[in-house]
Enzyme design. Structure first.
Site, PDB file in Angstrom:
ATOM      1  N   ASP A   1       0.862  -1.186   0.000  1.00 15.19           N
ATOM      2  CA  ASP A   1       0.000   0.000   0.000  1.00 15.19           C
ATOM      3  C   ASP A   1       0.897   1.235   0.000  1.00 15.19           C
ATOM      4  O   ASP A   1       1.224   1.795   1.041  1.00 15.19           O
ATOM      5  CB  ASP A   1      -0.918  -0.013   1.215  1.00 15.19           C
ATOM      6  CG  ASP A   1      -2.052   0.992   1.083  1.00 15.19           C
ATOM      7  OD1 ASP A   1      -2.121   1.672   0.043  1.00 15.19           O
ATOM      8  OD2 ASP A   1      -2.865   1.094   2.013  1.00 15.19           O
ATOM      9  N   ALA A   2       1.305   1.638  -1.198  1.00 12.26           N
ATOM     10  CA  ALA A   2       2.257   2.733  -1.355  1.00 12.26           C
ATOM     11  C   ALA A   2       1.623   3.984  -1.938  1.00 12.26           C
ATOM     12  O   ALA A   2       2.096   5.092  -1.700  1.00 12.26           O
ATOM     13  CB  ALA A   2       3.411   2.282  -2.255  1.00 12.26           C
ATOM     14  N   LYS A   3       0.570   3.800  -2.744  1.00 10.71           N
ATOM     15  CA  LYS A   3      -0.119   4.914  -3.410  1.00 10.71           C
ATOM     16  C   LYS A   3       0.863   5.808  -4.165  1.00 10.71           C
ATOM     17  O   LYS A   3       0.771   7.031  -4.146  1.00 10.71           O
ATOM     18  CB  LYS A   3      -0.936   5.732  -2.406  1.00 10.71           C
ATOM     19  CG  LYS A   3      -2.001   4.919  -1.675  1.00 10.71           C
ATOM     20  CD  LYS A   3      -2.793   5.777  -0.705  1.00 10.71           C
ATOM     21  CE  LYS A   3      -3.850   4.969   0.019  1.00 10.71           C
ATOM     22  NZ  LYS A   3      -3.261   4.015   1.002  1.00 10.71           N
ATOM     23  N   ARG A   4       1.799   5.179  -4.872  1.00 13.36           N
ATOM     24  CA  ARG A   4       2.805   5.924  -5.617  1.00 13.36           C
ATOM     25  C   ARG A   4       2.197   6.531  -6.881  1.00 13.36           C
ATOM     26  O   ARG A   4       1.256   5.989  -7.455  1.00 13.36           O
ATOM     27  CB  ARG A   4       3.963   5.009  -6.014  1.00 13.36           C
ATOM     28  CG  ARG A   4       4.662   4.321  -4.851  1.00 13.36           C
ATOM     29  CD  ARG A   4       5.442   5.299  -4.004  1.00 13.36           C
ATOM     30  NE  ARG A   4       6.368   4.597  -3.128  1.00 13.36           N
ATOM     31  CZ  ARG A   4       6.456   4.778  -1.828  1.00 13.36           C
ATOM     32  NH1 ARG A   4       5.662   5.646  -1.230  1.00 13.36           N
ATOM     33  NH2 ARG A   4       7.337   4.110  -1.112  1.00 13.36           N
TER      34      ARG A   4
ATOM     35  N   THR B   1      -0.548  -0.344  -4.722  1.00  9.84           N
ATOM     36  CA  THR B   1      -1.564   0.673  -4.962  1.00  9.84           C
ATOM     37  C   THR B   1      -0.905   1.861  -5.651  1.00  9.84           C
ATOM     38  O   THR B   1       0.216   2.245  -5.323  1.00  9.84           O
ATOM     39  CB  THR B   1      -2.237   1.122  -3.658  1.00  9.84           C
ATOM     40  OG1 THR B   1      -1.241   1.558  -2.720  1.00  9.84           O
ATOM     41  CG2 THR B   1      -3.030  -0.023  -3.049  1.00  9.84           C
TER      42      THR B   1
END
Length: 246
Positions: free
Chosen positions: A49-52, A86
């Site tokens: 869950d990094a939301k890069r 993510t």
């Protein structure tokens, strides 16, 4: 790791929030790698869950950190070796493409933020566009176009993060993204309910991944049993509810 061991038998994946590890610097990344290895030992998939979200070389570096594939003078860097990540799509197609390419090379996947579960998501994702529809509907179209369905499951390798706190959108999301697996955060502490998520599971049980964190980790606070037992029971309860929809 105790939480993973306790709840893992009722789960298909873990979703470590990278920021919680990265704030600790190098020791945090070591702890993250150990957590990922432990999850794999339990037979679980790992969703980073990094939301890069970035373009060109920066996007390449981000996805290599998650999936591996970086060649160095000292050999290949394995990266985190996650099964999925993510991704923030707000920089457009050229921000999404490097993550999709890296995931395919690694045999992994990408979950794109289509409409998140937090209250402030409405400030952007629900904005009406001059061309018609909402921003999240435009992003859903990008997700559908980017994904390639698998030959057995029929599910695409590019999925969507769809907040469980706005279940009224799910039928339209499934219409726009018929083959995308949905990652469904917001269950429990944020107010989402598994019973409201039926459209996500239209392709079958694998069509939706119910994401719960605090409701499992803190289950012992309202249960008359040990933390591990409470976490396992809550995870089992959520799994039974989700599978009843598929």
């Amino acid at each position: 790791m105790a939480l993973v061991a306790a709840a893992g038998p009722a789960c298909v994946a873990v979703k470590p929030q990278l920021a919680c590890f990265e704030r600790l610097g190098f020791p945090g990344w070591v702890a993250l790698e150990a957590t990922v290895a432990h999850a794999r030992d339990q037979g679980l998939l790992v969703i980073a869950d990094a939301k890069r979200g970035d373009i060109a070389g920066s996007a390449l570096a981000y996805q290599q950190a998650v999936f591996g594939g970086l060649e160095t003078p000292h050999g290949a860097s394995p990266g985190l070796g996650a099964d999925a990540v993510t991704q923030n799509p707000l920089l457009g197609r050229d921000a999404l493409a490097p993550f999709v390419a890296g995931a395919r090379t690694a045999g992994a996947g990408v979950f794109v933020l289509v409409r998140t579960s937090n209250p402030g998501a409405a400030d952007l994702f629900d904005v009406e566009l001059a061309t018609g529809g909402k921003l999240w509907e435009l992003i859903a179209g990008l997700v559908a176009a980017a994904g390639t369905p698998g030959p057995i499951s029929g599910l695409a390798d590019v999925g969507a993060v769809c907040g469980a706190t706005v279940p009224a959108h799910l039928a339209r999301m499934r219409e726009l993204m018929p083959c995308a697996p949905f990652l469904l955060p917001g269950i429990g502490a944020q107010g989402g309910a598994v019973a409201d998520l039926a459209p996500a599971f239209a392709p079958g049980r694998a069509g939706g991944l119910v994401s719960a964190s605090r409701s499992i980790a803190n289950a012992h606070e309202t249960a008359a049993c040990a933390p591990a037992e409470a976490a396992r029971a809550e995870a089992e309860r959520l799994r039974e509810q989700a599978w009843a929809l598929g």
